[in-house]
Design a protein around this motif. Structure first.
Motif, mmCIF file in Angstrom:
data_model
loop_
_atom_site.group_PDB
_atom_site.id
_atom_site.type_symbol
_atom_site.label_atom_id
_atom_site.label_comp_id
_atom_site.label_asym_id
_atom_site.label_seq_id
_atom_site.Cartn_x
_atom_site.Cartn_y
_atom_site.Cartn_z
ATOM 1 N N PRO A 233 26.281 39.274 42.200
ATOM 2 C CA PRO A 233 26.817 39.741 43.493
ATOM 3 C C PRO A 233 28.022 38.914 43.956
ATOM 4 C CG PRO A 233 24.733 38.600 43.813
ATOM 5 C CD PRO A 233 24.893 38.795 42.334
ATOM 6 N N LEU A 234 28.091 37.662 43.553
ATOM 7 C CA LEU A 234 29.228 36.829 43.938
ATOM 8 C C LEU A 234 30.543 37.433 43.463
ATOM 9 C CD1 LEU A 234 30.420 34.184 45.087
ATOM 10 C CD2 LEU A 234 29.913 33.112 42.868
ATOM 11 N N PHE A 235 30.507 38.028 42.268
ATOM 12 C CA PHE A 235 31.712 38.640 41.691
ATOM 13 C C PHE A 235 31.698 40.165 41.826
ATOM 14 C CE2 PHE A 235 31.661 34.481 39.761
ATOM 15 C CZ PHE A 235 33.015 34.130 39.727
ATOM 16 N N SER A 236 30.732 40.667 42.605
ATOM 17 C CA SER A 236 30.662 42.116 42.896
ATOM 18 C C SER A 236 30.602 42.945 41.613
ATOM 19 C CB SER A 236 31.860 42.552 43.753
ATOM 20 O OG SER A 236 31.874 41.840 44.975
ATOM 21 N N VAL A 237 29.770 42.531 40.655
ATOM 22 C CA VAL A 237 29.626 43.283 39.407
ATOM 23 C C VAL A 237 28.246 43.919 39.322
ATOM 24 C CG1 VAL A 237 31.289 41.830 38.220
ATOM 25 C CG2 VAL A 237 28.850 41.261 38.079
ATOM 26 N N ARG B 152 28.180 41.636 31.281
ATOM 27 C CA ARG B 152 29.399 42.036 30.569
ATOM 28 C C ARG B 152 30.554 42.216 31.557
ATOM 29 N NH1 ARG B 152 30.054 44.357 25.592
ATOM 30 N NH2 ARG B 152 27.829 44.845 25.428
ATOM 31 N N ARG B 153 30.256 42.840 32.701
ATOM 32 C CA ARG B 153 31.303 43.015 33.712
ATOM 33 C C ARG B 153 31.718 41.668 34.309
ATOM 34 N NH1 ARG B 153 27.999 47.626 34.964
ATOM 35 N NH2 ARG B 153 27.089 46.597 36.793
ATOM 36 N N LEU B 154 30.763 40.762 34.419
ATOM 37 C CA LEU B 154 31.074 39.430 34.924
ATOM 38 C C LEU B 154 32.054 38.710 34.002
ATOM 39 C CD1 LEU B 154 30.663 37.037 36.825
ATOM 40 C CD2 LEU B 154 28.556 36.492 35.565
ATOM 41 N N LEU B 155 31.860 38.834 32.709
ATOM 42 C CA LEU B 155 32.783 38.202 31.756
ATOM 43 C C LEU B 155 34.194 38.741 31.934
ATOM 44 C CD1 LEU B 155 30.578 38.197 28.523
ATOM 45 C CD2 LEU B 155 30.979 36.306 30.101
ATOM 46 N N SER B 156 34.308 40.035 32.157
ATOM 47 C CA SER B 156 35.629 40.625 32.392
ATOM 48 C C SER B 156 36.222 40.128 33.710
ATOM 49 C CB SER B 156 35.526 42.155 32.408
ATOM 50 O OG SER B 156 35.104 42.647 31.136
ATOM 51 N N ALA B 157 35.361 39.952 34.721
ATOM 52 C CA ALA B 157 35.837 39.481 36.021
ATOM 53 C C ALA B 157 36.350 38.046 35.949
ATOM 54 C CB ALA B 157 34.715 39.583 37.056
ATOM 55 N N LEU B 158 35.886 37.290 34.956
ATOM 56 C CA LEU B 158 36.304 35.897 34.801
ATOM 57 C C LEU B 158 37.497 35.756 33.867
ATOM 58 C CD1 LEU B 158 32.765 34.265 34.600
ATOM 59 C CD2 LEU B 158 34.475 33.874 36.387
ATOM 60 N N TYR B 159 38.197 36.853 33.624
ATOM 61 C CA TYR B 159 39.377 36.820 32.757
ATOM 62 C C TYR B 159 40.358 35.755 33.254
ATOM 63 C CZ TYR B 159 43.653 38.198 30.370
ATOM 64 O OH TYR B 159 44.792 38.191 29.611
#
Length: 223
Positions: free
Chosen positions: A219-223, A122-129
């Motif tokens: 880990p790539l997106f630090s989530v 879920r945090r990854l999806l937000s990081a890909l905004y």
């Protein structure tokens, strides 16, 4: 951030697998317990079938349709399977099409043992905004779409393609190609994130997409 295994200068859209990538799920479609609950539910809808018969009919009808298909990786629509069972075991006149959909969703509810969204995904999806996002899933729209809505994931995605929509499953190229067309990018412009090397990473790369496992994406997106 460590050296990325992805060339983000090429990425214009990101596609995801669904189960074991976004949603954490465990089901039991072999044991009798779920079918006992479903058989009782069916009786209230006008479908008289014993739990053992319901389990056998469901599994045999799917196997039969798979065997008749000319696809290398065939898929069925489970609501059509259940509509056929409703027609053949009806105790009184009923709308088998509508009931097939309800039956499929009740089947899922009866056989699921664990279901939730991965917090890191879920945090990854937000990081890909800012990136157009899509899903390519070996899933049944009749209940998989509901599960995405259930956990508030649907708004993140521009397109969602289930194998039940296409009539074939990953790793078949066509299910990926449908999503790429809908989201409007070429394979080399897309990043695919999934959990399965066989169904996700290898076929996506073969098509020309970049692809990484979900546990590397976190880990790539630090989530």
């Amino acid at each position: 951030m460590s050296q990325a295994p992805v060339d983000f200068t090429r990425v214009r859209a990101v596609l995801f697998d669904c189960y074991d990538t976004l949603l954490d799920i465990s089901t039991d479609e072999r044991g009798l317990c779920g079918y006992q609950t479903l058989s009782t539910w069916a009786a209230y809808q006008g479908v008289r079938i014993a739990p053992e018969d319901l389990r056998d009919e469901y599994r045999q009808r799917i196997a039969g349709m798979m065997a008749q298909s000319t696809e290398a990786h065939p898929e069925v629509r489970v609501e059509e399977i259940f509509a056929g069972i409703c027609r053949d075991y009806a105790a009184w006149p009923l709308d088998e099409t509508i009931l097939g959909v309800l039956f499929a969703r009740s089947f899922r509810a009866s056989t699921v043992r664990r279901l939730g969204a991965f917090p890191r995904s879920r945090r990854l999806l937000s990081a890909l905004y800012g990136y157009p996002l899509g899903i390519v899933s070996n899933g049944q729209r009749v209940f998989s779409e509901v599960e995405l809505r259930m956990f508030g994931l649907s708004p993140f995605f521009r397109t969602v393609v289930f194998s039940s929509d296409v009539g074939c499953k990953k790793p078949d190229n066509r299910i990926f190609q449908v999503a790429l067309r809908r989201i409007g990018v070429e394979p080399e412009e897309a990043l695919f994130i999934g959990d399965s090397m066989t169904n996700d990473i290898i076929p996506a790369r073969r098509l020309g997409m970049q692809a990484i496992p979900i546990r590397e994406a976190w880990p790539l997106f630090s989530v």
